[in-house]
Design an enzyme around this catalytic site. Structure first.
Site, PDB file in Angstrom:
ATOM      1  N   HIS A  72     -14.659  41.980 115.540  1.00 27.85           N
ATOM      2  CA  HIS A  72     -16.247  42.438 116.334  1.00 27.85           C
ATOM      3  C   HIS A  72     -16.843  41.061 116.449  1.00 27.85           C
ATOM      4  O   HIS A  72     -16.849  40.417 115.412  1.00 27.85           O
ATOM      5  CB  HIS A  72     -16.872  43.511 115.412  1.00 27.85           C
ATOM      6  CG  HIS A  72     -16.329  44.741 115.705  1.00 27.85           C
ATOM      7  ND1 HIS A  72     -17.099  46.084 115.546  1.00 27.85           N
ATOM      8  CD2 HIS A  72     -15.052  45.248 116.088  1.00 27.85           C
ATOM      9  CE1 HIS A  72     -16.383  46.988 115.868  1.00 27.85           C
ATOM     10  NE2 HIS A  72     -15.235  46.718 116.328  1.00 27.85           N
ATOM     11  N   TYR A 200     -26.683  50.702 115.392  1.00 25.82           N
ATOM     12  CA  TYR A 200     -27.631  51.045 114.256  1.00 25.82           C
ATOM     13  C   TYR A 200     -28.955  51.651 115.033  1.00 25.82           C
ATOM     14  O   TYR A 200     -29.466  50.966 115.960  1.00 25.82           O
ATOM     15  CB  TYR A 200     -27.983  49.943 113.179  1.00 25.82           C
ATOM     16  CG  TYR A 200     -26.855  49.474 112.373  1.00 25.82           C
ATOM     17  CD1 TYR A 200     -26.675  49.951 111.355  1.00 25.82           C
ATOM     18  CD2 TYR A 200     -26.054  48.585 112.855  1.00 25.82           C
ATOM     19  CE1 TYR A 200     -25.783  49.418 110.208  1.00 25.82           C
ATOM     20  CE2 TYR A 200     -24.922  47.930 112.090  1.00 25.82           C
ATOM     21  CZ  TYR A 200     -24.913  48.542 110.767  1.00 25.82           C
ATOM     22  OH  TYR A 200     -23.896  47.796 110.091  1.00 25.82           O
ATOM     23  N   PRO A 292     -25.636  51.215 102.346  1.00 22.10           N
ATOM     24  CA  PRO A 292     -24.557  50.974 103.303  1.00 22.10           C
ATOM     25  C   PRO A 292     -24.903  50.312 104.567  1.00 22.10           C
ATOM     26  O   PRO A 292     -24.132  49.928 105.264  1.00 22.10           O
ATOM     27  CB  PRO A 292     -23.918  52.418 103.502  1.00 22.10           C
ATOM     28  CG  PRO A 292     -24.865  53.437 103.202  1.00 22.10           C
ATOM     29  CD  PRO A 292     -25.832  52.884 102.259  1.00 22.10           C
ATOM     30  N   LYS A 296     -22.418  45.874 103.125  1.00 22.09           N
ATOM     31  CA  LYS A 296     -22.189  44.763 102.157  1.00 22.09           C
ATOM     32  C   LYS A 296     -21.543  45.067 100.949  1.00 22.09           C
ATOM     33  O   LYS A 296     -20.984  44.126 100.034  1.00 22.09           O
ATOM     34  CB  LYS A 296     -23.658  44.261 101.953  1.00 22.09           C
ATOM     35  CG  LYS A 296     -24.339  43.559 102.764  1.00 22.09           C
ATOM     36  CD  LYS A 296     -23.712  42.276 103.414  1.00 22.09           C
ATOM     37  CE  LYS A 296     -24.011  41.849 104.631  1.00 22.09           C
ATOM     38  NZ  LYS A 296     -23.191  41.001 105.226  1.00 22.09           N
ATOM     39  N   TYR A 384     -25.325  39.374 108.443  1.00 18.66           N
ATOM     40  CA  TYR A 384     -24.496  40.259 108.703  1.00 18.66           C
ATOM     41  C   TYR A 384     -23.018  39.832 108.601  1.00 18.66           C
ATOM     42  O   TYR A 384     -21.978  40.641 107.926  1.00 18.66           O
ATOM     43  CB  TYR A 384     -24.581  40.803 110.458  1.00 18.66           C
ATOM     44  CG  TYR A 384     -23.618  42.033 110.643  1.00 18.66           C
ATOM     45  CD1 TYR A 384     -24.218  43.375 110.120  1.00 18.66           C
ATOM     46  CD2 TYR A 384     -22.565  42.173 111.136  1.00 18.66           C
ATOM     47  CE1 TYR A 384     -23.678  44.477 110.423  1.00 18.66           C
ATOM     48  CE2 TYR A 384     -21.931  43.315 111.711  1.00 18.66           C
ATOM     49  CZ  TYR A 384     -22.252  44.214 111.094  1.00 18.66           C
ATOM     50  OH  TYR A 384     -21.711  45.404 111.363  1.00 18.66           O
TER      51      TYR A 384
END
Length: 389
Positions: A72, A200, A292, A296, A384
């Site tokens: 990704h 998200y 979550p 991580k 991220y």
């Protein structure tokens, strides 16, 4: 039985540490209280940072990961009106890879016999002894018989509820904790994802996440009060709520299907320090938990394992006691940064029950800043994809 390192816990952290030590010629044994089938039956996250991927590459166990993992280049934040794409690849030159934790564990398990990694499953009543000194040992019961493993070091990779952290005296350890007032209700289904990257979403009805395990298996979440019961959420209700919270663009691409698995997971941020006491080193969920949000958990366990493997290898190959002494500080420096990121992203994307108009205005301002600032996007992308080791 005698060995150099006894690893408690045969989840991905324990198996990864065992393989890294065996690759360096360090003797080790892994003890697991559950069966192999139970370990593989646990459904967990699957967004891998570069540290996790690179450790599998170093071990030569990345064949399926390369063939089946989904690279990704970015992820998305939804604010109810738009998708804010964070172009991780352009901002950092790196990627994350979607590959289920179950599959990673399966790869590590499949290689244990070939690599000479001894794993003892179905070990009951595991207990740690004399961790303060230089000759600790672990006891357990298997097939009705009491057994013992003598070693020089114990690595506690046995999760939040395991015995390893409890072996550290209360006068030595300190706990830091933030319990969140909601949980994530998750649904796993054999349907294609609604987007090729994660979404998200911050919506007035609450948080939602669109994720995936593969191109044909999707994982979705909505946040719910901790008082909710899974029985009150039939599949159709979950799909309806997801369609509202993720927004019309994602909803139009969403394929509904029967749940393979549903659950409600509480959220917490937790750190136990130090990560080393005497001859005991703690890794992964035994020492820390992250919500979550930001994916991580597994990756933070992998970075602990990286530091622990370096420290233990340095001790046995070069008699480097300083490496052991420095393990906790090195690992905790990265732990706290990951905790900060997971906490801040959770705070940004969820509606907390105690929040008022001011807190909501701050979320709106922050999301708008991220949408219009390359610097803000770069900070998100760096965290991220995973901070440097």
């Amino acid at each position: 039985m005698r060995t150099q390192v006894c690893i408690v816990g045969a989840g991905p952290a324990g198996l990864l540490l065992g393989h890294l030590l065996r690759a360096e010629g360090v003797e080790c044994v892994v003890i697991e209280r559950r069966s192999p089938e139970y370990v593989l039956g646990r459904i967990r996250a699957g967004v891998l940072e570069q540290i996790t991927v690179s450790l599998m590459e170093r071990l030569g166990l990345d064949g399926r990961l390369k063939a089946e993992g989904l690279p990704h280049d970015g992820f998305n934040l939804a604010d109810g009106e738009r998708l804010i794409r964070i172009d991780v690849a352009a901002l950092t030159g790196k990627q994350v890879v979607v590959y289920g934790q179950t599959e990673l564990t399966r790869d590590l398990m499949a290689a244990r016999e070939e690599r000479g990694l001894e794993v003892i499953y179905d070990a009951e009543d595991v207990a740690l002894h004399e961790v303060d000194g230089d000759a600790p040992f672990v006891t357990y019961r298997k097939d009705g018989a009491e057994r013992r493993v003598d070693c020089r070091f114990i690595a506690g990779c046995d999760g939040f509820h395991g015995p390893s952290r409890k072996a550290v005296p209360a006068s030595v350890g300190r706990e830091y904790e933030r319990v969140y007032p909601f949980g994530w209700l998750g649904i796993l289904a054999d349907v294609p994802p609604c987007n090729h990257e994660l979404i998200y979403a911050n919506h007035e009805r609450g948080f939602a996440l669109a994720s995936m395990r593969s191109e044909t298996r999707s994982r979705y979440y909505v946040d719910v009060p901790l008082s909710e019961r899974i029985e009150d959420w039939p599949d159709e209700r979950i799909w309806d709520e997801l369609a509202i919270r993720l927004g019309p663009e994602a909803a139009a691409q969403m394929t509904r299907g029967p749940a393979l698995e549903k659950s409600i997971a509480p959220l917490r941020s937790y750190v136990f320090a130090p990560l080393r006491h005497g001859s005991l080193l703690l890794c992964g969920d035994a020492a820390h938990i992250v919500p979550p949000t930001g994916a991580k958990g597994l990756n933070l366990a992998a970075s602990d394992v990286h530091y622990a493997a370096e420290a233990l290898t340095g001790f046995f190959r070069a008699n480097d006691g300083d490496a052991i002494a420095g393990y906790s500080d090195r690992a905790l420096a990265r732990v706290w940064k990951a905790e900060r990121f997971s906490w801040s992203l959770t705070r940004l994307m969820h509606r907390f029950p105690e929040d008022g108009a001011f807190e909501r205005a701050m979320q709106v301002a922050e999301l708008d800043y991220i949408a219009t600032s390359r610097a803000a996007q770069t900070s998100l992308a760096e965290n991220y994809v995973g901070l440097p080791i």
